[in-house]
Motif scaffolding. Structure first.
Motif, short mmCIF file in Angstrom:
data_model
loop_
_atom_site.label_atom_id
_atom_site.label_comp_id
_atom_site.label_asym_id
_atom_site.label_seq_id
_atom_site.Cartn_x
_atom_site.Cartn_y
_atom_site.Cartn_z
N LEU A 7 0.80 -1.23 0.00
CA LEU A 7 0.00 0.00 0.00
C LEU A 7 0.83 1.28 0.00
O LEU A 7 0.29 2.36 -0.14
N VAL A 10 0.31 3.65 -3.00
CA VAL A 10 -1.06 3.81 -3.49
C VAL A 10 -1.57 5.20 -3.12
O VAL A 10 -1.62 5.55 -1.94
N VAL A 14 -7.44 6.21 -4.13
CA VAL A 14 -7.69 4.91 -4.75
C VAL A 14 -8.57 4.06 -3.84
O VAL A 14 -8.26 3.88 -2.66
N ASP A 17 -7.17 -1.26 -5.70
CA ASP A 17 -5.87 -1.29 -6.37
C ASP A 17 -5.59 -2.72 -6.82
O ASP A 17 -5.40 -3.61 -5.99
N CYS A 18 -5.59 -2.92 -8.11
CA CYS A 18 -5.39 -4.25 -8.70
C CYS A 18 -4.06 -4.22 -9.45
O CYS A 18 -3.91 -3.50 -10.44
N GLN A 19 -3.08 -4.98 -8.96
CA GLN A 19 -1.74 -4.94 -9.52
C GLN A 19 -1.30 -6.35 -9.93
O GLN A 19 -1.12 -7.24 -9.10
N ARG A 39 -3.94 -5.01 -14.36
CA ARG A 39 -3.49 -3.85 -13.59
C ARG A 39 -4.51 -2.73 -13.76
O ARG A 39 -4.81 -2.30 -14.87
N ARG A 41 -6.64 0.62 -11.34
CA ARG A 41 -6.95 1.35 -10.12
C ARG A 41 -8.31 2.03 -10.27
O ARG A 41 -8.58 2.69 -11.27
N ARG A 43 -10.91 4.75 -8.67
CA ARG A 43 -10.98 5.92 -7.80
C ARG A 43 -12.42 6.41 -7.71
O ARG A 43 -13.24 6.12 -8.58
N TRP A 78 -7.70 -3.05 -1.05
CA TRP A 78 -8.71 -2.01 -0.84
C TRP A 78 -8.14 -1.07 0.21
O TRP A 78 -8.31 -1.29 1.42
N PRO A 236 2.52 1.47 -11.39
CA PRO A 236 2.26 1.96 -10.04
C PRO A 236 2.55 3.45 -9.91
O PRO A 236 3.57 3.93 -10.41
N SER A 240 -4.65 4.92 -13.76
CA SER A 240 -5.00 3.74 -14.54
C SER A 240 -5.85 4.15 -15.74
O SER A 240 -6.39 5.23 -15.80
#
Length: 240
Positions: A7, A10, A14, A17-19, A39, A41, A43, A78, A236, A240
């Motif tokens: 995190l 991040v 956000v 957050d999917c990485q 990948r 994000r 918001r 999350w 990152p 996104s």
């Protein structure tokens, strides 16, 4: 709680957050990769369409974002004190109503389970049903309504919760054009009113065109609008 290093980079706005998240079902020669290193994000205020045919991995990706599935590699987090999915509403593509409950009870159920007093839950459920033109179905059982009507009720159940993120899996797929338009109107209106993020999966270009950002899903791979790999498009710390 997610590890601190996950995190650390991040941004504060956000919500999801999917990485490099991937999900494989099965093992060995029978393994099926449903999602490849996505990948993304999400918001507050985002309006995102994920476009692709059936079997492309769209629903599985939404389940990862909602925390219903755990990635076999990569991470979905999350950000926030709880470090787990919160304030996320998922409109399922298939049948998701409880047969023994009538429409308004189905719509109010998540609120009741969360501790909302019955009268307030009923009021919020009825208002949400009205948003999708389904208030007249309130006292019917799921077996007494059509599949398209059940899809509208499923959308109302999420809207009644006023979540911070609305994930809608093909919300217009079982509806005629006019009714589907009204359901999408309701999702957009609710998201605008609360500042929620809205993520919609669809195979319909007309639906996708009403969302601000569009991503394609092909063979389990999330791509950027120009066809480039979205994994490279959203590093990152970058939007996104």
């Amino acid at each position: 709680m997610p590890p601190a290093d996950v995190l650390a980079d991040v941004p504060a706005d956000v919500l999801i957050d999917c990485q490099d998240a991937a999900l494989t079902f099965g093992r060995g020669p029978n393994a099926v990769v449903a999602v490849h290193g996505a990948r993304l994000r999400i918001r507050a205020g985002d309006r995102l369409a994920i476009v692709g045919p059936s079997g492309s991995g769209k629903s599985t990706l939404l389940h990862l974002l909602a925390g219903l599935e755990q990635p076999t590699s990569g991470t979905v987090t999350w950000p926030g004190p709880a470090g787990r999915p919160r304030d996320i509403g998922l409109v399922f593509q298939g049948d998701s109503l409880i047969p023994a409950l009538d429409v308004i009870e189905n719509t109010a159920l998540p609120l009741v389970l969360a501790g909302t007093p019955d009268d307030r839950a009923h009021e919020a459920a009825l208002a949400a049903l009205a948003l999708v033109d389904a208030a007249d179905l309130a006292d019917r059982l799921p077996e007494e309504i059509s599949g398209g009507q059940a899809q509208r009720v499923a959308a109302a159940r999420v809207l009644a919760q006023a979540p911070r993120v609305i994930l809608a899996d093909e919300p217009t797929g079982r509806l005629d054009h006019a009714t589907g338009g009204r359901v999408l109107d309701a999702l957009l209106t609710a998201a605008d009113a609360t500042g929620a993020a809205l993520v919609v999966t669809t195979h319909d270009p007309a639906v996708a065109a009403r969302l601000t950002v569009r991503r394609a899903m092909r063979d389990g791979r999330l791509t950027a609008p120009d066809g480039a790999d979205a994994d490279a498009a959203a590093r990152p710390g970058e939007p996104s």
